[in-house]
Design a protein around this motif. Structure first.
Motif, PDB file in Angstrom:
ATOM      1  N   ILE A  72      44.259  22.425  46.121  1.00 34.88           N
ATOM      2  CA  ILE A  72      44.468  22.680  44.781  1.00 34.88           C
ATOM      3  C   ILE A  72      45.920  22.938  44.440  1.00 34.88           C
ATOM      4  O   ILE A  72      46.577  23.918  44.860  1.00 34.88           O
ATOM      5  N   SER A  73      46.501  22.412  43.423  1.00 37.20           N
ATOM      6  CA  SER A  73      47.854  22.616  42.987  1.00 37.20           C
ATOM      7  C   SER A  73      47.939  23.786  41.959  1.00 37.20           C
ATOM      8  O   SER A  73      47.177  24.083  41.153  1.00 37.20           O
ATOM      9  N   LYS A  74      49.131  24.415  41.807  1.00 38.14           N
ATOM     10  CA  LYS A  74      49.375  25.697  40.950  1.00 38.14           C
ATOM     11  C   LYS A  74      49.126  25.084  39.408  1.00 38.14           C
ATOM     12  O   LYS A  74      49.527  24.208  39.310  1.00 38.14           O
ATOM     13  N   THR A  75      48.580  26.206  38.663  1.00 39.34           N
ATOM     14  CA  THR A  75      48.283  25.832  37.383  1.00 39.34           C
ATOM     15  C   THR A  75      48.884  27.020  36.458  1.00 39.34           C
ATOM     16  O   THR A  75      48.776  28.212  36.911  1.00 39.34           O
ATOM     17  N   GLU A  76      49.414  26.585  35.349  1.00 40.22           N
ATOM     18  CA  GLU A  76      50.250  27.635  34.633  1.00 40.22           C
ATOM     19  C   GLU A  76      49.190  28.741  34.150  1.00 40.22           C
ATOM     20  O   GLU A  76      48.316  28.268  33.618  1.00 40.22           O
ATOM     21  N   GLY A  77      49.653  29.950  34.179  1.00 43.09           N
ATOM     22  CA  GLY A  77      48.675  30.944  33.656  1.00 43.09           C
ATOM     23  C   GLY A  77      47.879  31.763  34.552  1.00 43.09           C
ATOM     24  O   GLY A  77      47.103  32.662  34.241  1.00 43.09           O
ATOM     25  N   ILE A  78      47.654  31.094  35.987  1.00 47.69           N
ATOM     26  CA  ILE A  78      46.594  31.580  36.690  1.00 47.69           C
ATOM     27  C   ILE A  78      47.557  31.690  38.038  1.00 47.69           C
ATOM     28  O   ILE A  78      48.219  30.975  38.605  1.00 47.69           O
ATOM     29  N   LEU A  79      47.077  33.249  38.483  1.00 51.73           N
ATOM     30  CA  LEU A  79      47.855  33.874  39.638  1.00 51.73           C
ATOM     31  C   LEU A  79      47.260  33.272  40.893  1.00 51.73           C
ATOM     32  O   LEU A  79      45.942  33.304  41.103  1.00 51.73           O
ATOM     33  N   PHE A  80      48.042  32.585  41.755  1.00 55.23           N
ATOM     34  CA  PHE A  80      47.592  32.517  42.959  1.00 55.23           C
ATOM     35  C   PHE A  80      47.896  33.707  43.886  1.00 55.23           C
ATOM     36  O   PHE A  80      48.965  33.914  44.192  1.00 55.23           O
ATOM     37  N   GLY A  81      46.763  34.247  44.281  1.00 55.91           N
ATOM     38  CA  GLY A  81      46.844  35.505  45.021  1.00 55.91           C
ATOM     39  C   GLY A  81      46.145  35.711  46.399  1.00 55.91           C
ATOM     40  O   GLY A  81      45.973  34.787  46.871  1.00 55.91           O
ATOM     41  N   SER A  82      45.803  36.949  46.453  1.00 55.56           N
ATOM     42  CA  SER A  82      45.098  37.025  47.901  1.00 55.56           C
ATOM     43  C   SER A  82      43.828  37.984  47.643  1.00 55.56           C
ATOM     44  O   SER A  82      43.495  38.383  46.579  1.00 55.56           O
ATOM     45  N   GLN A  83      43.228  38.213  48.789  1.00 57.83           N
ATOM     46  CA  GLN A  83      42.259  39.158  48.580  1.00 57.83           C
ATOM     47  C   GLN A  83      42.607  40.673  48.314  1.00 57.83           C
ATOM     48  O   GLN A  83      41.795  41.439  47.813  1.00 57.83           O
ATOM     49  N   TYR A  84      43.930  40.828  48.530  1.00 60.79           N
ATOM     50  CA  TYR A  84      44.432  42.262  47.950  1.00 60.79           C
ATOM     51  C   TYR A  84      44.122  42.193  46.554  1.00 60.79           C
ATOM     52  O   TYR A  84      44.074  43.390  45.716  1.00 60.79           O
ATOM     53  N   ASP A  85      44.826  41.090  45.805  1.00 63.03           N
ATOM     54  CA  ASP A  85      44.341  41.166  44.297  1.00 63.03           C
ATOM     55  C   ASP A  85      43.061  41.372  43.909  1.00 63.03           C
ATOM     56  O   ASP A  85      42.724  41.914  42.995  1.00 63.03           O
ATOM     57  N   ASN A  86      41.960  40.795  44.671  1.00 64.49           N
ATOM     58  CA  ASN A  86      40.528  40.917  44.364  1.00 64.49           C
ATOM     59  C   ASN A  86      40.349  42.475  44.452  1.00 64.49           C
ATOM     60  O   ASN A  86      39.623  42.856  43.584  1.00 64.49           O
ATOM     61  N   ALA A  87      40.797  42.977  45.781  1.00 65.01           N
ATOM     62  CA  ALA A  87      40.642  44.459  45.906  1.00 65.01           C
ATOM     63  C   ALA A  87      41.164  45.287  44.695  1.00 65.01           C
ATOM     64  O   ALA A  87      40.588  46.385  44.283  1.00 65.01           O
ATOM     65  N   CYS A  88      42.140  44.854  44.191  1.00 69.31           N
ATOM     66  CA  CYS A  88      43.118  45.412  43.090  1.00 69.31           C
ATOM     67  C   CYS A  88      42.097  45.455  41.790  1.00 69.31           C
ATOM     68  O   CYS A  88      41.775  46.417  41.157  1.00 69.31           O
ATOM     69  N   ILE A  89      41.627  44.390  41.543  1.00 73.49           N
ATOM     70  CA  ILE A  89      40.414  44.068  40.329  1.00 73.49           C
ATOM     71  C   ILE A  89      39.271  45.078  40.581  1.00 73.49           C
ATOM     72  O   ILE A  89      39.209  45.729  39.585  1.00 73.49           O
ATOM     73  N   VAL A  90      38.793  44.997  41.826  1.00 71.31           N
ATOM     74  CA  VAL A  90      37.612  45.824  41.913  1.00 71.31           C
ATOM     75  C   VAL A  90      38.094  47.264  41.601  1.00 71.31           C
ATOM     76  O   VAL A  90      37.096  47.967  41.013  1.00 71.31           O
ATOM     77  N   ASN A  91      39.104  47.680  41.981  1.00 74.18           N
ATOM     78  CA  ASN A  91      39.346  49.203  41.956  1.00 74.18           C
ATOM     79  C   ASN A  91      39.791  49.635  40.621  1.00 74.18           C
ATOM     80  O   ASN A  91      39.582  50.702  39.950  1.00 74.18           O
ATOM     81  N   GLU A  92      40.421  48.449  39.584  1.00 74.16           N
ATOM     82  CA  GLU A  92      40.626  48.822  38.295  1.00 74.16           C
ATOM     83  C   GLU A  92      39.792  48.625  37.396  1.00 74.16           C
ATOM     84  O   GLU A  92      39.981  49.119  36.195  1.00 74.16           O
ATOM     85  N   VAL A  93      38.630  48.072  37.451  1.00 75.30           N
ATOM     86  CA  VAL A  93      37.784  47.857  36.438  1.00 75.30           C
ATOM     87  C   VAL A  93      36.336  48.651  36.505  1.00 75.30           C
ATOM     88  O   VAL A  93      36.400  49.646  37.383  1.00 75.30           O
ATOM     89  N   ASP A  94      35.841  48.865  35.143  1.00 75.00           N
ATOM     90  CA  ASP A  94      35.160  49.629  35.018  1.00 75.00           C
ATOM     91  C   ASP A  94      33.687  49.086  35.398  1.00 75.00           C
ATOM     92  O   ASP A  94      32.560  49.768  36.176  1.00 75.00           O
ATOM     93  N   ARG A  95      33.385  47.864  35.374  1.00 74.66           N
ATOM     94  CA  ARG A  95      32.103  46.975  35.847  1.00 74.66           C
ATOM     95  C   ARG A  95      32.569  45.725  36.755  1.00 74.66           C
ATOM     96  O   ARG A  95      33.625  45.267  36.268  1.00 74.66           O
ATOM     97  N   PHE A  96      32.158  45.491  37.783  1.00 75.26           N
ATOM     98  CA  PHE A  96      32.298  44.396  38.316  1.00 75.26           C
ATOM     99  C   PHE A  96      31.109  43.459  38.663  1.00 75.26           C
ATOM    100  O   PHE A  96      30.043  44.149  39.359  1.00 75.26           O
ATOM    101  N   ILE A  97      31.040  42.230  38.389  1.00 71.00           N
ATOM    102  CA  ILE A  97      29.846  41.368  38.676  1.00 71.00           C
ATOM    103  C   ILE A  97      30.443  40.262  39.632  1.00 71.00           C
ATOM    104  O   ILE A  97      31.588  39.736  39.538  1.00 71.00           O
ATOM    105  N   SER A  98      29.488  39.724  40.588  1.00 75.65           N
ATOM    106  CA  SER A  98      29.830  38.565  41.341  1.00 75.65           C
ATOM    107  C   SER A  98      28.784  37.552  41.185  1.00 75.65           C
ATOM    108  O   SER A  98      27.684  37.882  41.058  1.00 75.65           O
ATOM    109  N   PHE A  99      29.292  36.338  41.168  1.00 67.80           N
ATOM    110  CA  PHE A  99      28.476  35.157  40.947  1.00 67.80           C
ATOM    111  C   PHE A  99      28.815  34.668  42.275  1.00 67.80           C
ATOM    112  O   PHE A  99      30.177  33.899  42.452  1.00 67.80           O
ATOM    113  N   GLY A 100      28.024  34.077  42.999  1.00 66.60           N
ATOM    114  CA  GLY A 100      28.216  33.118  44.329  1.00 66.60           C
ATOM    115  C   GLY A 100      26.940  32.430  44.891  1.00 66.60           C
ATOM    116  O   GLY A 100      26.143  32.445  44.557  1.00 66.60           O
TER     117      GLY A 100
END
Length: 100
Positions: A72-100
């Motif tokens: 998958i190539s980079k797309t403008e406006g979308i951050l290519f991150g890591s599981q650290y970024d996922n953990a930051c999202i989980v830590n910063e939000v009021d509600r977290f939902i998962s679809f898998g």
């Protein structure tokens, strides 16, 4: 309210439409939305609806390792991150939902 969403399934799965609808509804109500894509979820960045979500102020991050594994190539406006970024999202939000 801050909402975090994890999406791990590809565009052909019904979860994609659900995530798009929830994100639109949350933004319409003025909520902050952050989406993290991993596994086959990284394929969703090629959907027109995801670039529209970015235009509406939704923060989208994907797992760069999973994107590399799937060519998958980079797309403008979308951050290519890591599981650290996922953990930051989980830590910063009021509600977290998962679809898998």
């Amino acid at each position: 309210m801050k909402l975090g969403i994890l999406l791990t399934t590809g565009p052909e799965n019904e979860n994609t439409g659900t995530v798009i609808a929830i994100s639109r509804a949350a933004r319409d109500k003025g909520h902050e939305v952050s989406i993290f894509l991993m596994y086959d979820g990284v394929y969703n960045i090629h959907k027109k609806e995801f670039s529209e979500l970015v235009d509406r102020g939704v923060n989208i991050t994907l797992c760069a390792l999973n994107a590399t594994q799937r060519n998958i190539s980079k797309t403008e406006g979308i951050l290519f991150g890591s599981q650290y970024d996922n953990a930051c999202i989980v830590n910063e939000v009021d509600r977290f939902i998962s679809f898998g």
